[in-house]
Design an enzyme around this catalytic site. Structure first.
Site, PDB file in Angstrom:
ATOM      1  N   LEU A  49     -38.579  -4.482 -22.908  1.00 49.77           N
ATOM      2  CA  LEU A  49     -39.129  -3.165 -23.216  1.00 49.77           C
ATOM      3  C   LEU A  49     -38.450  -2.178 -22.277  1.00 49.77           C
ATOM      4  O   LEU A  49     -38.538  -2.311 -21.061  1.00 49.77           O
ATOM      5  CB  LEU A  49     -40.645  -3.173 -22.993  1.00 49.77           C
ATOM      6  CG  LEU A  49     -41.395  -1.854 -23.047  1.00 49.77           C
ATOM      7  CD1 LEU A  49     -41.254  -1.205 -24.412  1.00 49.77           C
ATOM      8  CD2 LEU A  49     -42.864  -2.086 -22.725  1.00 49.77           C
ATOM      9  N   SER A  50     -37.739  -1.199 -22.838  1.00 55.17           N
ATOM     10  CA  SER A  50     -36.978  -0.264 -22.014  1.00 55.17           C
ATOM     11  C   SER A  50     -37.891   0.514 -21.070  1.00 55.17           C
ATOM     12  O   SER A  50     -39.074   0.738 -21.359  1.00 55.17           O
ATOM     13  CB  SER A  50     -36.215   0.733 -22.888  1.00 55.17           C
ATOM     14  OG  SER A  50     -35.222   0.092 -23.645  1.00 55.17           O
ATOM     15  N   GLN A  51     -37.327   0.938 -19.947  1.00 54.49           N
ATOM     16  CA  GLN A  51     -38.098   1.734 -18.995  1.00 54.49           C
ATOM     17  C   GLN A  51     -38.518   3.050 -19.662  1.00 54.49           C
ATOM     18  O   GLN A  51     -37.810   3.583 -20.534  1.00 54.49           O
ATOM     19  CB  GLN A  51     -37.291   2.010 -17.737  1.00 54.49           C
ATOM     20  CG  GLN A  51     -36.136   2.979 -17.924  1.00 54.49           C
ATOM     21  CD  GLN A  51     -35.368   3.237 -16.650  1.00 54.49           C
ATOM     22  OE1 GLN A  51     -34.308   2.673 -16.447  1.00 54.49           O
ATOM     23  NE2 GLN A  51     -35.903   4.092 -15.800  1.00 54.49           N
TER      24      GLN A  51
END
Length: 247
Positions: free
Chosen positions: A80-82
């Site tokens: 999950l991208s920042q």
């Protein structure tokens, strides 16, 4: 293909997504402050980031870290991208939609619905944020397990303007006749896939990380039959792969 849905509120009568402690609204607002400090200024994007409960998009054991500005594992060797990257890419999407709308000078035709295609549904978090900002979001995911989890989250959040399919993101949306105002990829190809360029409308924009060892967040605008490329910043994403998993 999922049932066509329509945008709804991020909280239902049966389920409360406000969270407590490290998932509380106060914690979420601190994240919004950090995003402002990093240059995310669009109020539509900030409102979307504040609205979507990131903690339901990760395993419960990691929910206490959901509002850190950090990427988190979601299984299947995916992440999950920042939040900053999600917000940055969403801000580019919103800007591109406004630019496309501004170029349509005729006021004699009903406004065309704005369509965004996302390559890589993943956990569904970026999709849910886009759904707060865009009229219709199409999303493809190659890993059936991830797609099933994301679809369940969309149902819980009553997000009804999202259409999902299990498909090879390298090839774009399975119906090749579809054209999109914006296409966004949440994984990095070594080179830009031609099918994604083909599915842009005239004036449309492709937003994606490109590269292998070194990756750059890149925008490509279809303009007068040509493609204008702009590098935004260096990033690090998982690679964009072809083929289906668990179909």
């Amino acid at each position: 293909m999922t049932e066509p849905t329509k945008r709804g509120p991020a909280k239902t009568a049966r389920e409360n997504f406000n969270g407590i402690g490290m998932t509380s609204l106060r914690t979420r607002q601190r994240l919004i402050g950090r995003l402002r400090d990093k240059g995310i200024a669009d109020p539509v994007v900030l409102a979307a980031m504040a609205e979507v409960p990131r903690h339901i998009f990760v395993d419960e054991a990691l929910s206490h870290r959901a509002y850190e500005d950090a990427s988190l594992p979601i299984g299947y060797n995916q992440t999950l991208s920042q939040p900053y990257i999600v917000a940055r890419m969403t801000q580019l999407v919103v800007s591109a939609i406004r630019e496309t709308a501004a170029s349509e000078v005729s006021d004699t035709v009903s406004p065309r619905r704005r369509k965004v295609l996302e390559i890589g549904t993943g956990s569904g978090y970026q999709t849910a944020v886009l759904a707060q900002c865009c009229e219709t979001v199409y999303s493809v995911e190659r890993i059936s397990g991830l797609l099933a989890q994301a679809q369940d989250r969309f149902r819980r959040l009553e997000l009804k303007n999202i259409h999902c399919q299990l498909a090879d993101g390298m090839l774009g949306w399975p119906d090749r006749r579809q054209r999109f105002d914006v296409i966004i990829a949440t994984a990095a190809p070594g080179a830009v896939p031609q099918p994604l360029l083909d599915q842009l409308i005239e004036g449309g924009t492709l937003i994606l990380p490109v590269g292998e060892e070194r990756q750059h967040l890149t925008t490509i605008r279809r303009q007068d039959g040509e493609f204008v490329t702009t590098r935004i910043e260096e990033v690090r994403f998982v690679p964009l792969l072809s083929g289906l998993v668990g179909s």
